[in-house]
Scaffold this active site. Structure first.
Site, PDB file in Angstrom:
ATOM      1  N   ARG A   1       0.926  -1.321   0.166  1.00 23.48           N
ATOM      2  CA  ARG A   1      -0.114  -0.110  -0.200  1.00 23.48           C
ATOM      3  C   ARG A   1       0.849   1.178   0.041  1.00 23.48           C
ATOM      4  O   ARG A   1       0.395   2.427  -0.439  1.00 23.48           O
ATOM      5  CB  ARG A   1      -1.009  -0.057   1.317  1.00 23.48           C
ATOM      6  CG  ARG A   1      -1.942  -0.818   0.961  1.00 23.48           C
ATOM      7  CD  ARG A   1      -3.053  -0.872   2.270  1.00 23.48           C
ATOM      8  NE  ARG A   1      -3.666  -2.294   2.343  1.00 23.48           N
ATOM      9  CZ  ARG A   1      -3.876  -2.883   3.436  1.00 23.48           C
ATOM     10  NH1 ARG A   1      -3.458  -2.331   4.499  1.00 23.48           N
ATOM     11  NH2 ARG A   1      -4.139  -4.176   3.548  1.00 23.48           N
ATOM     12  N   VAL A   2       2.184   1.165   0.443  1.00 23.70           N
ATOM     13  CA  VAL A   2       2.832   2.271   0.695  1.00 23.70           C
ATOM     14  C   VAL A   2       3.971   2.457   0.008  1.00 23.70           C
ATOM     15  O   VAL A   2       4.900   3.284  -0.492  1.00 23.70           O
ATOM     16  CB  VAL A   2       3.157   3.050   1.903  1.00 23.70           C
ATOM     17  CG1 VAL A   2       1.858   3.172   2.656  1.00 23.70           C
ATOM     18  CG2 VAL A   2       3.675   1.872   2.801  1.00 23.70           C
TER      19      VAL A   2
END
Lengths: 127, 513
Positions: free
Chosen positions: B364-365
């Site tokens: 996600r990051v």
């Protein structure tokens, strides 16, 4: 029920104050009769637990254990009894302490024995 | 060597300084002891997580503080503890000794050395439980942490300070990914901590030997709570590993922590909780099993520059049963982490290793931390793989496919083949991005699928010799400019000419068909 048991225990401890040991059986008989009358006999264990607490609250200490290397002298005995009025005092002799004594007052312990000091010295040297 | 007189003087000094005054200690009494969990009376001033000392120097930790009694766990052998024994409080919250000496060592969760290389002596005690850094002291993930695995660095990039879950059934290569990542940190300035929770000691011996062989033990610490150790040690092991990591993070260093695995950690905590008579919930886990993992993983962070700029990257591992990711602990940890690497047995047995399910794995990051070079080439790769997955099932039934579809399928097969990678063979990000450039530019389309890995091997050798200037340029610039791309193409043209020609499909013959 919890508050009830607590209150009952407190009242009992108050009642027993300044009473000679010979008078205790009579008070107990009355007390048990009171419990039976109020259908509280079933919770006597709980009351017993609260008696310890009430005792501690009233007298500050409920049990003192003195373990010493040699039997305590009369004077020492008197001093201890004077220090904590109302507390149960257990005296034990343990030769393994070599000298001095270990005093346990409820959940505090004061180790003034030679065996304890040697143990501490051993820990310091092994560091 | 010290002289005899020096030793005697030192002894004399210690003895003279020794004070033998009687001190007041806070003590309690053991009421019951069972399976490493002890119930105590007394100790009215004990704090939660306080260290307690039992007979014979065995330590314990107070967990349940109640009005009448205390529930504690024993961190060691509980066999010599008896009912009625005296317990001493230490006034110290559970903490472990940490300093630079722990690097390269195998320790237990109490900081005791297990590798026979001498005790770790430190006056600096790091608390095992600590509140995670707050919002102000953090910054977003911006520096990549390269695993050295093509499939992960290109498709599911990980950044320093990220928490990326590795999830899969038994025997799908979860630990292998973690170990490869540790090996790839050589020369990257990242210290690694491998926390083994309830693992077989033979497995840890193998891992240690392998890391030593690869020269990775120089920057790695192994925290071991073995399968034969009590559950209490398994319970504190990840927190101990995190405490060591925090020590280095506070000094501004980058740390990678691997928790292998949190399923066993949850089991250990369930065992302890049930013995402490805490109410059981779903699957008999206690109510705070979510908080158990969230407070641990929240301690992974990338600190702001004012705080030193250090980071802890966490790779927790979860073992699923029969590929069921919707069980209690997997869903919990999936929701806590910043993405997951999902490994599948089917893919593993098909020979796709690492057995990464590209569709279900996400980061996600991490993409914001990916290098420009990798980002630019991975974009095309992602599209190719997505199209391939869509077409693959459909193509099994169809015989007549148009040229464009055929080409997509062929490209997809080669992309999947290129994602395969042997264990203990991490590849630098520069070499990875050059390889993927070749794929995107169609150089692999003319190679038979089963020769792709051989091609890769030989090309990497060629790249290190003939293409070392290009490799250095990509490593330094961290991007592939048009100019560099032209150079890569030229290099590839030269290489393909030399690569065993019979393995290259004869384009002209295909055209005739």
């Amino acid at each position: 029920m919890d508050t009830n048991a607590k209150t009952i225990a407190r009242v009992l401890v108050d009642q027993l104050e300044d009473l000679e040991y010979e008078a205790v059986p009579d008070v107990m008989k009355e007390f048990v009769a009171f419990l039976a009358e109020n259908k509280l006999l079933g919770s006597w264990r709980e009351i017993e637990m609260h008696i310890h607490k009430a005792w501690k609250e009233k007298y500050g200490v409920s049990k003192i254990t003195v373990v010493s290397a040699h039997p305590l002298t009369e004077l020492a005995n008197e001093e201890i009894e004077k220090l904590a009025k109302g507390a149960d005092i257990v005296r034990r002799v343990d030769e393994r302490l070599i000298g001095g004594s270990v005093i346990r007052i409820d959940d505090k312990r004061i180790d003034g024995s030679i065996a304890g000091t040697l143990q501490k010295l051993k820990m310091t040297l092994s560091k | 060597m010290a002289q005899k007189q020096q030793i005697i003087d030192e002894l004399r000094k210690t003895v003279e300084q020794f004070k033998s005054q009687a001190q007041v200690e806070s003590v309690g009494t053991v009421l019951s002891v069972a399976d490493g969990v002890v119930r105590l009376s007394g100790l009215s001033e004990a704090k939660s997580m306080e260290l307690l000392e039992f007979k014979g120097g065995v330590m314990g930790v107070a967990l349940n503080i109640e009005e009448e009694s205390i529930g504690a766990i024993v961190l060691g052998n509980a066999q010599n503890i008896n009912e009625g024994d005296t317990v001493k409080s230490t006034g110290r919250i559970l903490s472990i000794p940490v300093n630079e000496q722990v690097v390269g060592r195998v320790v237990n969760p109490l900081g005791k050395a297990l590798d026979g290389k001498g005790e770790i002596t430190s006056d600096n005690y790091q608390p095992i439980e600590k509140i995670a850094p707050g919002v102000i002291s953090r910054q977003s993930v911006s520096v990549p942490l390269h695993t050295g695995l093509k499939a992960i660095d290109s498709l599911i990039p990980i950044g320093r300070g990220q928490r990326e879950l590795i999830i899969g059934d038994r025997q799908t290569g979860k630990t292998a990914i973690a170990i490869d990542t540790i090996i790839n940190q050589k020369g990257e300035g990242v210290k690694c901590i491998y926390v083994a929770i309830g693992q077989k000691e033979s497995k840890i011996a193998n891992i240690t030997a392998r890391l030593e062989k690869e020269g990775a033990m120089e920057y790695t610490t192994i925290v071991l709570a073995g399968a034969s150790d009590p559950a209490s040690l398994s319970y504190i092991a990840p927190y101990a590993g995190c405490a060591i990591a925090e020590y280095f993070m506070d000094k501004g260093e980058d740390i990678l922590v691997i928790y292998d695995d949190l399923s066993k950690h949850a089991w250990a905590y369930r065992e302890i909780s049930l013995l402490l008579r805490r109410p059981p919930g779903r699957e008999a886990y206690p109510g705070d099993v979510f908080y158990l993992h969230s407070r641990l993983l929240e301690r992974s962070a990338r600190l702001s520059e004012e705080q030193g700029g250090g980071s802890i990257t966490a790779l927790p591992i979860i073992e699923t049963q029969g590929g069921d990711v919707s069980a209690y602990i997997p869903t919990n940890v999936i929701s806590i982490t910043d993405g997951q690497i999902f490994l599948e047995s089917d893919l593993f047995y098909k020979g796709q290793r690492p057995a990464l399910n590209v569709g279900l794995s996400v980061s996600r990051v991490g993409s914001s931390a990916q290098t420009k070079a990798m980002k630019s080439v991975a974009k095309t790769l992602k599209v190719d793989l997505a199209q391939f997955r869509e077409l693959e099932a459909f193509a099994q039934f169809a015989t007549d496919l148009d040229e464009a579809t055929k080409a997509q399928l062929e490209r997809g097969k080669r992309s999947m083949e290129l994602m395969k990678q042997g264990q203990y063979r991490p590849i630098s990000f520069a070499a990875q991005s050059i390889l993927i450039t070749l794929l995107n530019e169609g150089y692999l389309d003319v190679i038979e699928v089963d020769k792709i890995l051989e091609f890769e091997d030989k090309f990497l050798n060629y790249l290190e010799t003939a293409g070392s200037a290009i490799l250095k340029k990509v490593t330094d610039d961290k991007e592939i400019s048009d100019d560099t791309k032209t150079q890569i193409k030229k290099l590839a043209d030269d290489f393909v000419k030399g690569f065993a020609p019979e393995q290259i499909k004869d384009k002209s013959e295909e055209d005739k068909d």
